[in-house]
Write a protein that holds these residues in place. Structure first.
Motif, PDB file in Angstrom:
ATOM      1  N   UNK A  90      18.176  34.888  28.162  1.00  0.00           N
ATOM      2  CA  UNK A  90      18.941  34.032  27.253  1.00  0.00           C
ATOM      3  C   UNK A  90      18.845  32.566  27.653  1.00  0.00           C
ATOM      4  N   UNK A  91      18.859  31.708  26.642  1.00  0.00           N
ATOM      5  CA  UNK A  91      18.866  30.266  26.853  1.00  0.00           C
ATOM      6  C   UNK A  91      20.101  29.606  26.235  1.00  0.00           C
ATOM      7  N   UNK A  92      20.829  30.329  25.394  1.00  0.00           N
ATOM      8  CA  UNK A  92      21.973  29.774  24.687  1.00  0.00           C
ATOM      9  C   UNK A  92      23.183  29.666  25.597  1.00  0.00           C
ATOM     10  N   UNK A  93      23.863  28.520  25.538  1.00  0.00           N
ATOM     11  CA  UNK A  93      25.058  28.328  26.350  1.00  0.00           C
ATOM     12  C   UNK A  93      26.134  29.346  25.993  1.00  0.00           C
ATOM     13  N   UNK A  94      26.894  29.719  26.973  1.00  0.00           N
ATOM     14  CA  UNK A  94      28.021  30.627  26.775  1.00  0.00           C
ATOM     15  C   UNK A  94      29.291  29.788  26.762  1.00  0.00           C
ATOM     16  N   UNK A 111      16.568  26.714  37.446  1.00  0.00           N
ATOM     17  CA  UNK A 111      15.148  26.466  37.198  1.00  0.00           C
ATOM     18  C   UNK A 111      14.879  26.256  35.717  1.00  0.00           C
ATOM     19  N   UNK A 112      15.529  27.062  34.878  1.00  0.00           N
ATOM     20  CA  UNK A 112      15.358  26.931  33.436  1.00  0.00           C
ATOM     21  C   UNK A 112      15.858  25.575  32.944  1.00  0.00           C
ATOM     22  N   UNK A 113      16.980  25.115  33.489  1.00  0.00           N
ATOM     23  CA  UNK A 113      17.516  23.812  33.093  1.00  0.00           C
ATOM     24  C   UNK A 113      16.560  22.690  33.489  1.00  0.00           C
ATOM     25  N   UNK A 115      13.334  22.942  34.007  1.00  0.00           N
ATOM     26  CA  UNK A 115      12.121  23.050  33.192  1.00  0.00           C
ATOM     27  C   UNK A 115      12.333  22.414  31.813  1.00  0.00           C
ATOM     28  N   UNK A 116      13.496  22.659  31.220  1.00  0.00           N
ATOM     29  CA  UNK A 116      13.802  22.069  29.915  1.00  0.00           C
ATOM     30  C   UNK A 116      13.831  20.556  29.990  1.00  0.00           C
ATOM     31  N   UNK A 117      14.443  20.022  31.047  1.00  0.00           N
ATOM     32  CA  UNK A 117      14.485  18.570  31.231  1.00  0.00           C
ATOM     33  C   UNK A 117      13.072  18.006  31.420  1.00  0.00           C
ATOM     34  N   UNK A 118      12.248  18.721  32.185  1.00  0.00           N
ATOM     35  CA  UNK A 118      10.871  18.268  32.405  1.00  0.00           C
ATOM     36  C   UNK A 118      10.081  18.237  31.100  1.00  0.00           C
ATOM     37  N   UNK A 119      10.312  19.234  30.252  1.00  0.00           N
ATOM     38  CA  UNK A 119       9.628  19.269  28.954  1.00  0.00           C
ATOM     39  C   UNK A 119      10.069  18.111  28.079  1.00  0.00           C
ATOM     40  N   UNK A 120      11.349  17.763  28.133  1.00  0.00           N
ATOM     41  CA  UNK A 120      11.848  16.629  27.347  1.00  0.00           C
ATOM     42  C   UNK A 120      11.243  15.312  27.843  1.00  0.00           C
ATOM     43  N   UNK A 121      11.085  15.185  29.157  1.00  0.00           N
ATOM     44  CA  UNK A 121      10.435  13.990  29.714  1.00  0.00           C
ATOM     45  C   UNK A 121       8.978  13.943  29.270  1.00  0.00           C
ATOM     46  N   UNK A 122       8.295  15.079  29.326  1.00  0.00           N
ATOM     47  CA  UNK A 122       6.887  15.154  28.951  1.00  0.00           C
ATOM     48  C   UNK A 122       6.682  14.819  27.473  1.00  0.00           C
ATOM     49  N   UNK A 123       7.675  15.211  26.639  1.00  0.00           N
ATOM     50  CA  UNK A 123       7.592  14.935  25.205  1.00  0.00           C
ATOM     51  C   UNK A 123       8.010  13.510  24.862  1.00  0.00           C
ATOM     52  N   UNK A 124       8.497  12.770  25.858  1.00  0.00           N
ATOM     53  CA  UNK A 124       8.927  11.402  25.614  1.00  0.00           C
ATOM     54  C   UNK A 124      10.335  11.285  25.073  1.00  0.00           C
ATOM     55  N   UNK A 125      11.089  12.382  25.054  1.00  0.00           N
ATOM     56  CA  UNK A 125      12.454  12.361  24.534  1.00  0.00           C
ATOM     57  C   UNK A 125      13.485  11.954  25.588  1.00  0.00           C
ATOM     58  N   UNK A 126      13.071  11.901  26.845  1.00  0.00           N
ATOM     59  CA  UNK A 126      14.021  11.621  27.923  1.00  0.00           C
ATOM     60  C   UNK A 126      13.327  10.826  29.016  1.00  0.00           C
ATOM     61  N   UNK A 140      22.734  24.082  31.410  1.00  0.00           N
ATOM     62  CA  UNK A 140      23.093  25.336  32.073  1.00  0.00           C
ATOM     63  C   UNK A 140      23.705  26.292  31.060  1.00  0.00           C
ATOM     64  N   UNK A 141      23.482  27.572  31.249  1.00  0.00           N
ATOM     65  CA  UNK A 141      24.013  28.581  30.325  1.00  0.00           C
ATOM     66  C   UNK A 141      25.512  28.745  30.520  1.00  0.00           C
ATOM     67  N   UNK A 142      25.963  28.682  31.777  1.00  0.00           N
ATOM     68  CA  UNK A 142      27.396  28.703  32.073  1.00  0.00           C
ATOM     69  C   UNK A 142      27.780  27.276  32.481  1.00  0.00           C
ATOM     70  N   UNK A 143      28.357  26.495  31.565  1.00  0.00           N
ATOM     71  CA  UNK A 143      28.446  25.056  31.770  1.00  0.00           C
ATOM     72  C   UNK A 143      29.566  24.557  32.670  1.00  0.00           C
ATOM     73  N   UNK A 144      30.592  25.346  32.923  1.00  0.00           N
ATOM     74  CA  UNK A 144      31.739  24.811  33.667  1.00  0.00           C
ATOM     75  C   UNK A 144      31.847  25.421  35.061  1.00  0.00           C
ATOM     76  N   UNK A 145      32.517  24.682  35.943  1.00  0.00           N
ATOM     77  CA  UNK A 145      32.647  25.090  37.336  1.00  0.00           C
ATOM     78  C   UNK A 145      33.884  25.972  37.520  1.00  0.00           C
ATOM     79  N   UNK A 146      33.746  27.125  38.144  1.00  0.00           N
ATOM     80  CA  UNK A 146      34.930  27.947  38.421  1.00  0.00           C
ATOM     81  C   UNK A 146      35.753  27.357  39.562  1.00  0.00           C
TER      82      UNK A 146
END
Length: 201
Positions: A90-94, A111-113, A115-126, A140-146
């Motif tokens: 899964x990639x969708x946030x919970x 790692x997935x997060x 990789x996504x950021x790296x792809x955005x940099x490579x695409x020129x979006x970030x 991150x899929x689980x966005x908040x800190x317990x």
């Protein structure tokens, strides 16, 4: 509620410490094979929402083939709030009040997060200079800190929310999940209240 549970609940109410708003639980796929395991999980949700507004459950999985069956059971669990279940692919946030990860390790999630950021940099979006901790957390899929992480059965946390739990209070109990009761949960909350959180300071 038994007499001892009432005693613990009173101690917690009278404590000056802050209560955990986000409670996390770490169990294993083997725990969920025990008789009554899902009923205990439903009860855990009820106990947790007496104090917290968010609950995250991480199910450590050794056999990836078990994920689909566990997911079906957990997606239909009798829960007091909305549930979001996420697996390894899964990639969708919970974003539901109850978030359940099945075999979704912290290393994989981080790692997935990245990789996504790296792809955005490579695409020129970030721009690389725009990458900070908030940007990572957005992916991150689980966005908040317990605030409080409870691990049953052994003093080993597993590959769980590596980024999010860095400042969490960890509570290990040698009580196995099949024997976990409200008194065990209340002990964890009381211990949390007794601690002085330093957030890495």
């Amino acid at each position: 509620m038994g007499l001892y549970e009432r005693y613990l609940a009173v101690r917690i109410r009278r404590h000056d410490g802050t209560l955990p708003d986000h409670v996390a639980l770490v169990i294993t796929e083997r725990d969920l094979l025990e008789r009554g395991a899902y009923e205990t999980l439903t009860e855990f949700f009820t106990w947790a929402f007496e104090y917290a507004s968010q609950v995250t459950v991480y199910v450590s999985v050794l056999d990836a083939a078990a994920v689909p069956a566990l997911r079906r059971e957990l997606e239909t669990i009798d829960a007091p709030r909305a549930v979001a279940v996420r697996g390894p692919d899964d990639q969708t946030r919970a974003d539901a009040p109850i978030r359940i990860g099945i075999g979704l390790g912290g290393k994989h999630e981080f790692t997935s997060a990245v990789r996504t950021l790296a792809e955005r940099v490579d695409d020129g979006d970030l721009d690389p200079d725009e990458i900070d901790d908030e940007r990572v957390e957005e992916h991150l899929i689980f966005p908040t800190e317990p605030d409080l992480v409870i691990k049953t059965g052994a003093e080993r946390l597993s590959d769980f929310m590596i980024w999010q739990s860095v400042y969490s209070e960890l509570y290990f109990t040698d009580v196995n999940w099949r024997d976990f009761r409200k008194r065990d949960f209340l002990r964890a909350v009381r211990e949390y209240c007794n601690r002085s959180r330093r957030y890495g300071q």
